[in-house]
Design an enzyme around this catalytic site. Structure first.
Site, PDB file in Angstrom:
ATOM      1  N   GLU A 232       0.865  -1.186   0.000  1.00 16.27           N
ATOM      2  CA  GLU A 232       0.000   0.000   0.000  1.00 16.27           C
ATOM      3  C   GLU A 232       0.898   1.231   0.000  1.00 16.27           C
ATOM      4  O   GLU A 232       1.774   1.364   0.844  1.00 16.27           O
ATOM      5  CB  GLU A 232      -0.936  -0.030   1.209  1.00 16.27           C
ATOM      6  CG  GLU A 232      -2.003  -1.116   1.090  1.00 16.27           C
ATOM      7  CD  GLU A 232      -2.757  -1.078  -0.240  1.00 16.27           C
ATOM      8  OE1 GLU A 232      -3.139   0.019  -0.678  1.00 16.27           O
ATOM      9  OE2 GLU A 232      -2.936  -2.148  -0.862  1.00 16.27           O
ATOM     10  N   CYS A 266      -1.641   9.247   3.997  1.00 15.83           N
ATOM     11  CA  CYS A 266      -1.733   8.849   2.587  1.00 15.83           C
ATOM     12  C   CYS A 266      -3.070   9.297   2.024  1.00 15.83           C
ATOM     13  O   CYS A 266      -3.204   9.544   0.838  1.00 15.83           O
ATOM     14  CB  CYS A 266      -1.573   7.343   2.472  1.00 15.83           C
ATOM     15  SG  CYS A 266      -2.730   6.459   3.506  1.00 15.83           S
TER      16      CYS A 266
HETATM   17  P1  NAP Z   1       8.970   4.874   3.137  1.00 19.06           P
HETATM   18  O1  NAP Z   1      10.091   5.823   3.133  1.00 19.06           O
HETATM   19  O2  NAP Z   1       8.653   4.157   1.874  1.00 19.06           O
HETATM   20  O3  NAP Z   1       9.257   3.836   4.307  1.00 19.06           O
HETATM   21  C1  NAP Z   1       8.330   2.842   4.635  1.00 19.06           C
HETATM   22  C2  NAP Z   1       9.043   1.670   5.269  1.00 19.06           C
HETATM   23  O4  NAP Z   1       9.889   1.073   4.289  1.00 19.06           O
HETATM   24  C3  NAP Z   1       9.951   2.069   6.420  1.00 19.06           C
HETATM   25  O5  NAP Z   1       9.867   1.089   7.411  1.00 19.06           O
HETATM   26  C4  NAP Z   1      11.321   2.073   5.774  1.00 19.06           C
HETATM   27  O6  NAP Z   1      12.386   1.854   6.671  1.00 19.06           O
HETATM   28  C5  NAP Z   1      11.187   0.903   4.825  1.00 19.06           C
HETATM   29  N1  NAP Z   1      12.168   0.879   3.734  1.00 19.06           N
HETATM   30  C6  NAP Z   1      12.898   1.882   3.210  1.00 19.06           C
HETATM   31  N2  NAP Z   1      13.684   1.418   2.208  1.00 19.06           N
HETATM   32  C7  NAP Z   1      13.450   0.100   2.098  1.00 19.06           C
HETATM   33  C8  NAP Z   1      13.930  -0.936   1.249  1.00 19.06           C
HETATM   34  N3  NAP Z   1      14.829  -0.722   0.285  1.00 19.06           N
HETATM   35  N4  NAP Z   1      13.460  -2.189   1.436  1.00 19.06           N
HETATM   36  C9  NAP Z   1      12.536  -2.448   2.377  1.00 19.06           C
HETATM   37  N5  NAP Z   1      12.042  -1.512   3.208  1.00 19.06           N
HETATM   38  C10 NAP Z   1      12.485  -0.251   3.069  1.00 19.06           C
HETATM   39  O7  NAP Z   1       7.614   5.616   3.584  1.00 19.06           O
HETATM   40  P2  NAP Z   1       7.375   6.505   4.870  1.00 19.06           P
HETATM   41  O8  NAP Z   1       8.035   7.820   4.668  1.00 19.06           O
HETATM   42  O9  NAP Z   1       7.672   5.729   6.101  1.00 19.06           O
HETATM   43  O10 NAP Z   1       5.791   6.687   4.830  1.00 19.06           O
HETATM   44  C11 NAP Z   1       5.143   7.652   4.070  1.00 19.06           C
HETATM   45  C12 NAP Z   1       4.587   7.034   2.799  1.00 19.06           C
HETATM   46  O11 NAP Z   1       3.698   5.979   3.128  1.00 19.06           O
HETATM   47  C13 NAP Z   1       3.760   8.013   1.986  1.00 19.06           C
HETATM   48  O12 NAP Z   1       4.047   7.839   0.634  1.00 19.06           O
HETATM   49  C14 NAP Z   1       2.329   7.589   2.297  1.00 19.06           C
HETATM   50  O13 NAP Z   1       1.383   7.957   1.302  1.00 19.06           O
HETATM   51  C15 NAP Z   1       2.487   6.115   2.422  1.00 19.06           C
HETATM   52  N6  NAP Z   1       1.386   5.517   3.177  1.00 19.06           N
HETATM   53  C16 NAP Z   1       0.475   4.773   2.501  1.00 19.06           C
HETATM   54  C17 NAP Z   1      -0.601   4.221   3.170  1.00 19.06           C
HETATM   55  C18 NAP Z   1      -1.629   3.408   2.444  1.00 19.06           C
HETATM   56  O14 NAP Z   1      -2.408   2.717   3.098  1.00 19.06           O
HETATM   57  N7  NAP Z   1      -1.675   3.449   1.131  1.00 19.06           N
HETATM   58  C19 NAP Z   1      -0.731   4.421   4.550  1.00 19.06           C
HETATM   59  C20 NAP Z   1       0.235   5.179   5.215  1.00 19.06           C
HETATM   60  C21 NAP Z   1       1.297   5.724   4.516  1.00 19.06           C
HETATM   61  P3  NAP Z   1      13.288   3.087   7.191  1.00 19.06           P
HETATM   62  O15 NAP Z   1      12.378   3.925   8.023  1.00 19.06           O
HETATM   63  O16 NAP Z   1      14.352   2.416   7.979  1.00 19.06           O
HETATM   64  O17 NAP Z   1      13.797   3.785   5.978  1.00 19.06           O
END
Ligand code: NAP
Length: 462
Positions: A232, A266
């Site tokens: 997601e 999001c």
């Molecule tokens: P993110 O930067 O993509 O990080 C999400 C998770 O992925 C974190 O735990 C991060 O760890 C991990 N991660 C980073 N690089 C990775 C890799 N190469 N392999 C595996 N995991 C990795 O997103 P965020 O800044 O935490 O969250 C904001 C985003 O989430 C926004 O785009 C928002 O729209 C989206 N979101 C979507 C929903 C939905 O239901 N559609 C709900 C909530 C949020 P680290 O923290 O250690 O980097």
């Protein structure tokens, strides 16, 4: 760190190495042989115990969210409540999926279908719902009989650690999950690529989600299955304001959706698409309402908005505000707010064209782009002009327009005459179209199936 007061340390955590990440997957794989055959009713009971404990410790979890994620008290309360709802809902859903499922009986046979767990899952949540989303993905996987490795967001590991403690207290065996804080960019790839990883439940940004999807699709030596990816991702959510809408309600809905939790949802409204007949009036009212919003440390209940999550996030959002101020006409906000935390003024930019970056790219901060539409058809066209498709809303009193929106507004979660944030478990199964994800519909009746596989058994009896 506390984003309202960055010098304040909230938790001290370890960073897992690649070796530890591999060990976590191997250990989950070993224990799956046992956990996968446990009685589903026992797992359901443990999950209900977790819900009970969360309720008992609700204010403590609220506080962790206020101090680590910069949520205001009402936003924190909503996050914890959603986490409790996920536990309660998935526990009951598991009762529905356990046992034999209805099948047609062939003459002379006993025919049945049962749901089995998949294996080892990697749980990767974001920081913006550091409890609810983590709890939802983790408990769905565990109650269906999978073992998991939980890799929390590096911004919010303390909330996650507290939930890991609670899982143990609720009776989940320590080998059914590993709590593995660490940097996603350092250990994420190897968790995803490990040949014993069976599925990945991810919520986060588009780019990381796509990378996970790509890596998971490549078969590794020794791998015996096609990995499943539940991803997601981001949103660029629009609210359409029709010419005959109740304008005051529309303004309330847009402002709450755009600036609740500093626009870091999001589902946040980042585009208001407004019929030209009411455009000026709408802008005037949005400006007035936005300027009344208070910004400051999130522990102070007087503040409607707290800080954004980090210094990097603040810098990125301010850059977007700079870009947007050239792409459109700044109406209010437009910069950092005072204080030592990562505060940003709620910002409205008008007259934004659909090819503008702030119309197309997810900013994930308190920035609202307002765009003028010629009529409802044009508004719908603009709303759908996005690579995302997560949430959307329409404010209108025109039954024909509402009917059109039901059919043609291409989003996973459509809201009519209400704000586009605040999905409720069970009532609004949540998940997006297009680049917003795999439309997994968390908190809905299809969700647990993503963590299960069906086995059909036919026994000749005559
Ligand atoms: P993110 O930067 O993509 O990080 C999400 C998770 O992925 C974190 O735990 C991060 O760890 C991990 N991660 C980073 N690089 C990775 C890799 N190469 N392999 C595996 N995991 C990795 O997103 P965020 O800044 O935490 O969250 C904001 C985003 O989430 C926004 O785009 C928002 O729209 C989206 N979101 C979507 C929903 C939905 O239901 N559609 C709900 C909530 C949020 P680290 O923290 O250690 O980097």
């Amino acid at each position: 760190m506390n984003p309202s007061h960055p010098s304040e340390v909230v938790g001290i955590h370890q960073k897992a190495t690649l070796e530890l990440a591999n060990r976590a997957v191997e250990s989950a794989y070993e224990y799956f042989r046992e956990w996968g055959y446990t009685n589903p009713n026992d797992r359901v009971r443990k999950l209900l115990a977790a819900a009970h404990l969360l309720r008992e410790h609700k204010f403590e979890f609220d506080a962790w969210l206020v101090y680590e994620a910069g949520k205001t008290w009402p936003e924190a309360e909503a996050d914890v409540s959603e986490a409790i709802d996920f536990c309660e809902y998935y526990a009951r859903e598991m009762l529905r999926f356990s046992g034999s499922q209805p099948t047609v009986q062939m003459p002379g046979e006993r025919d049945e279908m049962q749901y089995l767990p998949l294996g080892v899952g990697i749980i990767i949540p974001p920081w913006n719902f550091p409890l609810a989303i983590l709890v939802g993905m983790t408990t769905a996987a565990l109650v269906t009989g999978n073992t998991v490795v939980i890799k929390p967001s590096s911004e919010t590991p303390t909330v996650a650690a507290k939930f890991a403690e609670l899982l143990l207290e609720a009776g989940f065996p320590d080998r059914s999950f590993s709590f593995l804080p660490g940097s996603g960019s350092a250990i994420g790839d190897s968790l995803v690529q490990h040949p014993k990883t069976r599925f990945i439940a991810f919520t986060g940004s588009r780019d990381v989600g796509l990378r996970i999807n790509e890596l998971a699709a490549k078969t590794q030596p020794g791998q015996k299955w096609i990995k499943r990816v539940i991803a997601e991702m981001g949103g660029k959510d629009a609210i359409i304001v029709d010419r005959d809408a109740d304008l005051e309600k529309a303004v309330d809905g847009v402002v709450a959706s755009a600036f609740g939790y500093q626009g870091q949802k999001c589902s946040a409204c980042s585009r208001a698409i407004v019929d030209e007949h009411v455009y000026d009036d709408f802008l005037d009212r949005v400006k007035k309402k936005t300027e009344k919003l208070t910004v400051g440390p999130s522990e102070d209940p007087a503040n409607y908005m707290g800080p954004v999550i980090s210094d990097i996030a603040r810098r990125t959002i301010l850059q977007y505000i700079g870009v947007g101020s050239k792409e459109g006409k700044p109406v209010t906000g437009g910069g950092a707010a005072s204080g030592d935390g990562y505060f940003i003024k709620p910002t409205v930019i008008a007259d934004v064209k659909s090819d503008a970056r702030i119309f197309q790219e997810e900013i994930f901060g308190p920035v609202l782009a307002v765009t003028k539409a010629k009529d409802f058809e044009h508004a719908l066209e603009l709303a759908n002009d996005s690579q995302y498709g997560l949430t959307g809303a329409v404010f209108s009193n025109n039954a024909e327009h509402i009917r059109e929106a039901r059919q043609r507004f291409f989003v996973g979660n459509l809201y009519l005459n209400r704000k586009c944030t605040g999905a409720m478990v069970g009532a609004h199964p949540f998940g997006g179209f297009n680049m917003s994800g795999t439309d997994s519909k968390a908190g809905g009746p299809d969700y647990l199936l993503l963590f299960l596989q069906a086995k059909s058994i036919a026994e000749r009896v005559a």
